[in-house]
Design an enzyme around this catalytic site. Sequence first.
Site, PDB file in Angstrom:
ATOM      1  N   ARG A 171       6.326 -19.087   3.598  1.00  0.00           N
ATOM      2  CA  ARG A 171       6.803 -18.164   4.691  1.00  0.00           C
ATOM      3  C   ARG A 171       7.485 -19.547   5.565  1.00  0.00           C
ATOM      4  O   ARG A 171       7.347 -18.981   6.625  1.00  0.00           O
ATOM      5  CB  ARG A 171       5.122 -18.311   5.219  1.00  0.00           C
ATOM      6  CG  ARG A 171       5.091 -16.359   6.261  1.00  0.00           C
ATOM      7  CD  ARG A 171       5.291 -16.965   7.304  1.00  0.00           C
ATOM      8  NE  ARG A 171       4.888 -17.437   8.815  1.00  0.00           N
ATOM      9  CZ  ARG A 171       5.031 -18.687   8.878  1.00  0.00           C
ATOM     10  NH1 ARG A 171       6.219 -18.655   9.462  1.00  0.00           N
ATOM     11  NH2 ARG A 171       3.960 -19.366  10.398  1.00  0.00           N
ATOM     12  N   LYS A 189      12.696 -28.956  13.042  1.00  0.00           N
ATOM     13  CA  LYS A 189      11.256 -29.078  14.231  1.00  0.00           C
ATOM     14  C   LYS A 189      11.276 -30.310  14.657  1.00  0.00           C
ATOM     15  O   LYS A 189      10.984 -30.950  15.634  1.00  0.00           O
ATOM     16  CB  LYS A 189      10.281 -28.740  13.222  1.00  0.00           C
ATOM     17  CG  LYS A 189       9.971 -27.211  12.593  1.00  0.00           C
ATOM     18  CD  LYS A 189       8.707 -26.653  13.887  1.00  0.00           C
ATOM     19  CE  LYS A 189       8.710 -25.306  13.658  1.00  0.00           C
ATOM     20  NZ  LYS A 189       8.279 -24.450  14.635  1.00  0.00           N
ATOM     21  N   GLU A 261       3.696 -26.819   8.184  1.00  0.00           N
ATOM     22  CA  GLU A 261       4.865 -25.664   8.887  1.00  0.00           C
ATOM     23  C   GLU A 261       5.022 -24.349   7.543  1.00  0.00           C
ATOM     24  O   GLU A 261       5.544 -25.148   6.369  1.00  0.00           O
ATOM     25  CB  GLU A 261       6.529 -26.645   9.347  1.00  0.00           C
ATOM     26  CG  GLU A 261       7.311 -25.451  10.505  1.00  0.00           C
ATOM     27  CD  GLU A 261       6.186 -25.142  11.139  1.00  0.00           C
ATOM     28  OE1 GLU A 261       6.338 -26.169  12.441  1.00  0.00           O
ATOM     29  OE2 GLU A 261       6.708 -24.555  12.428  1.00  0.00           O
ATOM     30  N   ASP A 262       5.080 -23.008   7.899  1.00  0.00           N
ATOM     31  CA  ASP A 262       5.497 -22.255   7.171  1.00  0.00           C
ATOM     32  C   ASP A 262       5.107 -22.316   5.521  1.00  0.00           C
ATOM     33  O   ASP A 262       5.950 -22.116   4.538  1.00  0.00           O
ATOM     34  CB  ASP A 262       6.786 -22.412   7.777  1.00  0.00           C
ATOM     35  CG  ASP A 262       7.761 -22.081   8.552  1.00  0.00           C
ATOM     36  OD1 ASP A 262       7.032 -21.640   9.870  1.00  0.00           O
ATOM     37  OD2 ASP A 262       8.754 -21.879   9.193  1.00  0.00           O
ATOM     38  N   ASP A 285       1.620 -23.141  13.183  1.00  0.00           N
ATOM     39  CA  ASP A 285       2.155 -21.999  12.720  1.00  0.00           C
ATOM     40  C   ASP A 285       0.471 -21.258  13.145  1.00  0.00           C
ATOM     41  O   ASP A 285       0.471 -19.766  14.289  1.00  0.00           O
ATOM     42  CB  ASP A 285       2.545 -21.484  11.771  1.00  0.00           C
ATOM     43  CG  ASP A 285       3.693 -21.399  11.142  1.00  0.00           C
ATOM     44  OD1 ASP A 285       4.434 -21.858  11.538  1.00  0.00           O
ATOM     45  OD2 ASP A 285       4.061 -22.679   9.465  1.00  0.00           O
ATOM     46  N   ASN A 426       9.914 -14.260  14.874  1.00  0.00           N
ATOM     47  CA  ASN A 426      10.848 -15.124  14.491  1.00  0.00           C
ATOM     48  C   ASN A 426      11.554 -14.525  13.080  1.00  0.00           C
ATOM     49  O   ASN A 426      11.009 -14.093  12.223  1.00  0.00           O
ATOM     50  CB  ASN A 426      11.426 -16.666  13.864  1.00  0.00           C
ATOM     51  CG  ASN A 426      10.285 -17.269  15.871  1.00  0.00           C
ATOM     52  OD1 ASN A 426      11.273 -16.386  16.911  1.00  0.00           O
ATOM     53  ND2 ASN A 426       9.251 -17.586  15.809  1.00  0.00           N
TER      54      ASN A 426
END
Length: 570
Positions: A171, A189, A261-262, A285, A426
């Site tokens: 994601r 990041k 992350e993601d 997130d 985003n």
Amino acid sequence: MEGGGVGDAYGEDRATEEQLITPWAFSVASGYTLLRDPRHNKGLAFSEAERDAHYLRGLLPPALASQELQEKKLMHNLRQYERPLHRYIAMMDLQERNERLFYKLLIDNVEELLPVVYTPTVGEACQKYGSIYRRPQGLYISLKDKGKILEVLKNWPERSIQVIVVTDGERILGLGDLGCQGMGIPVGKLSLYTALGGVRPSACLPITIDVGTNNEALLNDDFYIGLRQRRATGEEYHELVEEFMAAVKQNYGEKVLTQFEDFANHNAFDLLEKYRESHLVFNDDIQGTASVVLAGLLAALKVVGGTLADHTYLFLGAGEAGTGIAELIALEMSKHTGSPIEECRPKIWLMDSRGLIVASRKESLQAFKKPWAHEHGAVETLLEAVRSLKPTVLIGTSGKGGTFTKDVVEAMASQNERPVVFALSNPTSHSECTAEQAYTWTEGRAVFASGSPFPAVELDGRALVPGQSNNAYIFPGFGLGVVISGAIRVRDDMLLAASEALAEQVTEAHYAKGLIFPPFTNIRAISARIAAKVAAKAYELGLASRLPRPDDLVKYAESCMYTPTYRSYR
Ligand SMILES: NC(=O)C1=CN([C@@H]2O[C@H](COP(=O)(O)OP(=O)(O)OC[C@H]3O[C@@H](n4cnc5c(N)ncnc54)[C@H](OP(=O)(O)O)[C@@H]3O)[C@@H](O)[C@H]2O)C=CC1
Ligand SMILES: CC(=O)C(=O)O
Ligand SMILES: [Mg+2]
């Protein structure tokens, strides 16, 4: 094949394609190697004495250029590129060539370059990562490495890692499954960990776990850099992650912060739950986003009035960001009112792709949505929900651009003197609405913030400056706080401390301009304050291992921060 180059002692040039050769490298950075070592390279800034001492004579043109002059030249060059992706590529090339100069540019020009190395451009970069790929960045761990992940970690050249950012690429921002090409996110990041939070670059490790991708376009793309198979799921997936988490602890110990992350939400919540008690983990997130949005709301209260508990919240999007934010708002409310958290949650409503989350849907909801299933009739559209629930705060975490339509925003404006509208998705193309729309549709009354940056909007002769509600305000300082205190676990109270620290940085002058977040220009000072509050909380909770506790944690945090000015070589 005939012969090799002159003096081809090791046969690199002479060898045929079938022959094996040894990839020799020098171990002491000097002369030619020094110029190609991004950590030590200074380009034309090497002094005469350094050129003598390090065998650089003749390898550089005679001119000397200070770091400031190099910065000026590079900023000038970057501005020549019209396409943001070309600026991104130029920045990545610089990072590969001269790390200190890269960070100097990023720190000194943060407002200009954040949208280049981070959202929105990093999103496009991930989509095209295979085509723009030049040299590997970060560490790739794939299904092929099962049983050998510890060895793979040992291939990374640095030993004293403090922060890992890891993704499985499922994601990426609001762009969906980008598989192995999600690597742009951990790299981006971590560059912010250094630039905004002052964590040493050598202590940062970007990792992508490649378990395949379900993105057909990538699977059919000749330039795709990842495993060409559909995603592993279930036991196969969890075994790989488990081996990874164990290897991280074994190789780096208890105090390395692993930032998830993601990941897609069907894994993200489970992974956080599974590892939060055994490892130092943080899901950006879910938790970082929650912390930054809570900070924005605490600041917005000064503009719109009332306490957190006086407001009604409606989220479009009930995934990691949406439910993470909702839970932290409820927690802060509960702490301030003394009411149990269950009594605070009914002030907060969430919608997913099937409509409002209500009690009648409870059985079929994913676990992270269940606490938000309040009593209410079925509601399908956002407009209906706004009219029925009369929220004072509308937050977009859907990943779907344009979903805050004119009708929706106008309904918010008709029901509230100062409607709070956060369009957090985003990259920019996925933002629920633009700053311009939010301001025009509310006659300039909206307190607006977005996940990706929007320029200021001119309305009736007034300049309205939108805030950027992005977890980039939180994770660098939060991570620094964890590192400097040697915290061994992350707790929600540390997130609340980070929110409060950020909200405190908004000054009267900022409020006067309509800002509810301080500008990014001052982010390193802000990060130091966030770090200090997070560290203080870690000490208070008995989770800090760096003892004794420094008296002045802000000063201590500042003193620990990496600065990118060139060092002199003996
Ligand atoms: N500003 C910031 O700092 C951050 C921004 N984000 C952004 O937030 C977005 C969402 O991220 P995340 O929460 O992790 O993603 P998730 O996939 O976990 O959640 C997305 C949610 O949106 C819902 N949704 C999707 N389409 C619609 C629609 N048309 N109408 C209503 N709801 C919809 C989904 O519904 P369903 O559950 O039914 O599928 C789901 O509940 C991304 O764009 C991401 O970039 C994320 C983190 C930080
Ligand atoms: C900002 C961020 O973490 C995201 O959009 O996923
Ligand atoms: Mg993210």
